[in-house]
Design an enzyme around this catalytic site. Structure first.
Site, PDB file in Angstrom:
ATOM      1  CG  ASN A  10      -1.722   1.229   1.399  1.00  0.00           C
ATOM      2  OD1 ASN A  10      -1.855   2.009   0.457  1.00  0.00           O
ATOM      3  ND2 ASN A  10      -2.285   1.431   2.589  1.00  0.00           N
ATOM      4  CE  LYS A  12       0.387   3.424   4.835  1.00  0.00           C
ATOM      5  NZ  LYS A  12       0.036   3.485   6.224  1.00  0.00           N
ATOM      6  CG  HIS A  96      -5.790   1.506   4.945  1.00  0.00           C
ATOM      7  ND1 HIS A  96      -5.379   2.479   5.830  1.00  0.00           N
ATOM      8  CD2 HIS A  96      -4.739   0.662   4.804  1.00  0.00           C
ATOM      9  CE1 HIS A  96      -4.123   2.226   6.201  1.00  0.00           C
ATOM     10  NE2 HIS A  96      -3.716   1.132   5.590  1.00  0.00           N
ATOM     11  CD  GLU A  98      -3.081   5.234   6.610  1.00  0.00           C
ATOM     12  OE1 GLU A  98      -3.028   5.295   5.370  1.00  0.00           O
ATOM     13  OE2 GLU A  98      -2.171   4.726   7.305  1.00  0.00           O
ATOM     14  CD  GLU A 169      -3.423  -2.958   7.206  1.00  0.00           C
ATOM     15  OE1 GLU A 169      -2.278  -3.147   6.786  1.00  0.00           O
ATOM     16  OE2 GLU A 169      -4.110  -1.964   6.909  1.00  0.00           O
ATOM     17  N   GLY A 175       2.320   2.117  10.667  1.00  0.00           N
ATOM     18  CA  GLY A 175       3.221   3.260  10.515  1.00  0.00           C
ATOM     19  C   GLY A 175       3.934   3.672  11.796  1.00  0.00           C
ATOM     20  CB  SER A 215       5.286  -1.645  11.948  1.00  0.00           C
ATOM     21  OG  SER A 215       4.788  -0.340  12.156  1.00  0.00           O
TER      22      SER A 215
HETATM   23  C1  PEP Z   1      -0.777  -0.074   5.831  1.00  0.00           C
HETATM   24  O1  PEP Z   1      -0.844   1.089   5.482  1.00  0.00           O
HETATM   25  O2  PEP Z   1      -1.655  -0.874   5.482  1.00  0.00           O
HETATM   26  C2  PEP Z   1       0.332  -0.498   6.680  1.00  0.00           C
HETATM   27  C3  PEP Z   1       0.336  -1.702   7.181  1.00  0.00           C
HETATM   28  O3  PEP Z   1       1.315   0.438   6.894  1.00  0.00           O
HETATM   29  P1  PEP Z   1       2.771   0.177   7.559  1.00  0.00           P
HETATM   30  O4  PEP Z   1       3.296  -1.091   6.979  1.00  0.00           O
HETATM   31  O5  PEP Z   1       3.572   1.369   7.171  1.00  0.00           O
HETATM   32  O6  PEP Z   1       2.554   0.060   9.032  1.00  0.00           O
END
Ligand code: PEP
Length: 252
Positions: A10, A12, A96, A98, A169, A175, A215
């Site tokens: 992703n 983003k 997601h 976000e 997630e 992040g 992460s």
């Molecule tokens: C994501 O945006 O789905 C995600 C898992 O981000 P990150 O790997 O940066 O934590």
């Protein structure tokens, strides 16, 4: 049941033609583990470009980060699954965190509606769920995941589940550099799978892939290797970096 390992990237709101070209060329040139499905999700503006330079198909596919509940009309700023079909894109991320909590207030009903619409139009969905830190601390992680899944479970037919990958997630891990431990991820993944079994039956629960997101990186991915219910990763930050290849190859 053996489930094909799946890694989503992703991007983003990141990238440029140059950086996306670098990432795709890197994957096209790398030796990627066989039996692994990879879906790269650049910003919508770059989908057609990314798809045009992606030569690794069918192992590496391009996907969107979001789509809408309608194919066309007065919905300024949205991305239609019809557009994806038109340019040959087979996947989208939906729900997601976000979009649920930062850029839009998307709720479980809307996400379920988007999911059903995308699948009906022939686009497969990486469906994201996961709890906030306060919810984790109050011990309601599974309740949150169930609540997020229920409207989608109500809307989809049994066949529709062939077109869904769930990404668990935890929002506190996204992040932040604080990934869930493989043991914690496995425990929640197993509980999610048990919930799918209760609602949809053994066959679907065994078939649906459940990815971990939050992460994940080139160093920690391998520590999830022996976790039976972790079927891959949805990766944000590290999907932009060379270590993404290590995540893809972490099950070898
Ligand atoms: C994501 O945006 O789905 C995600 C898992 O981000 P990150 O790997 O940066 O934590």
């Amino acid at each position: 049941m053996a489930r094909t390992f799946f890694v989503g990237g992703n991007f983003k709101l990141n990238g440029s033609k140059d950086s996306i070209k670098t990432i795709i060329e890197r994957l096209n040139e790398a030796k990627l583990a066989e039996n692994t499905e990879v879906v790269l999700c650049p910003p919508a503006v770059y989908l057609d470009y990314a798809n045009s330079i992606n030569k690794k198909s069918p192992q590496v596919k391009i996907g969107a980060q979001n789509t809408y509940t309608k194919a066309a009309g007065a919905y300024t700023g949205e991305t239609s699954v019809a557009f994806l079909k038109d340019i040959g894109i087979e996947w989208t991320i939906l729900g997601h965190s976000e979009r649920r909590t930062v850029v839009a207030r998307e709720d479980d009903e809307l996400i379920a509606e988007k999911t059903k619409f995308a699948i009906d139009q022939g686009v497969k969905v990486i469906l994201c769920i996961g709890e906030l830190l306060e919810e984790r601390k109050s011990g309601v992680t599974l309740d949150v995941c169930k609540k997020q899944l229920l409207p989608t479970i109500a809307k989809l037919s049994k066949e529709d589940w062939d077109s869904v990958v769930i990404a668990y997630e935890p929002v506190w891990a996204i992040g932040t550099g604080l990934a869930a431990t493989p043991e914690d991820a496995q425990e929640t993944h197993k509980q999610i799978r048990d919930f799918l079994k209760e609602k949809l039956g053994e066959e679907i629960s065994q078939k649906v892939r459940i990815l971990y997101g939050g992460s994940a990186n080139g160093s920690n991915a391998v520590s999830f290797k022996d976790k039976a219910d972790v079927d891959g990763f949805l990766v944000g930050g590290a999907s932009l970096k060379p270590e993404f290849v290590d995540i893809i190859n972490s099950r070898q």
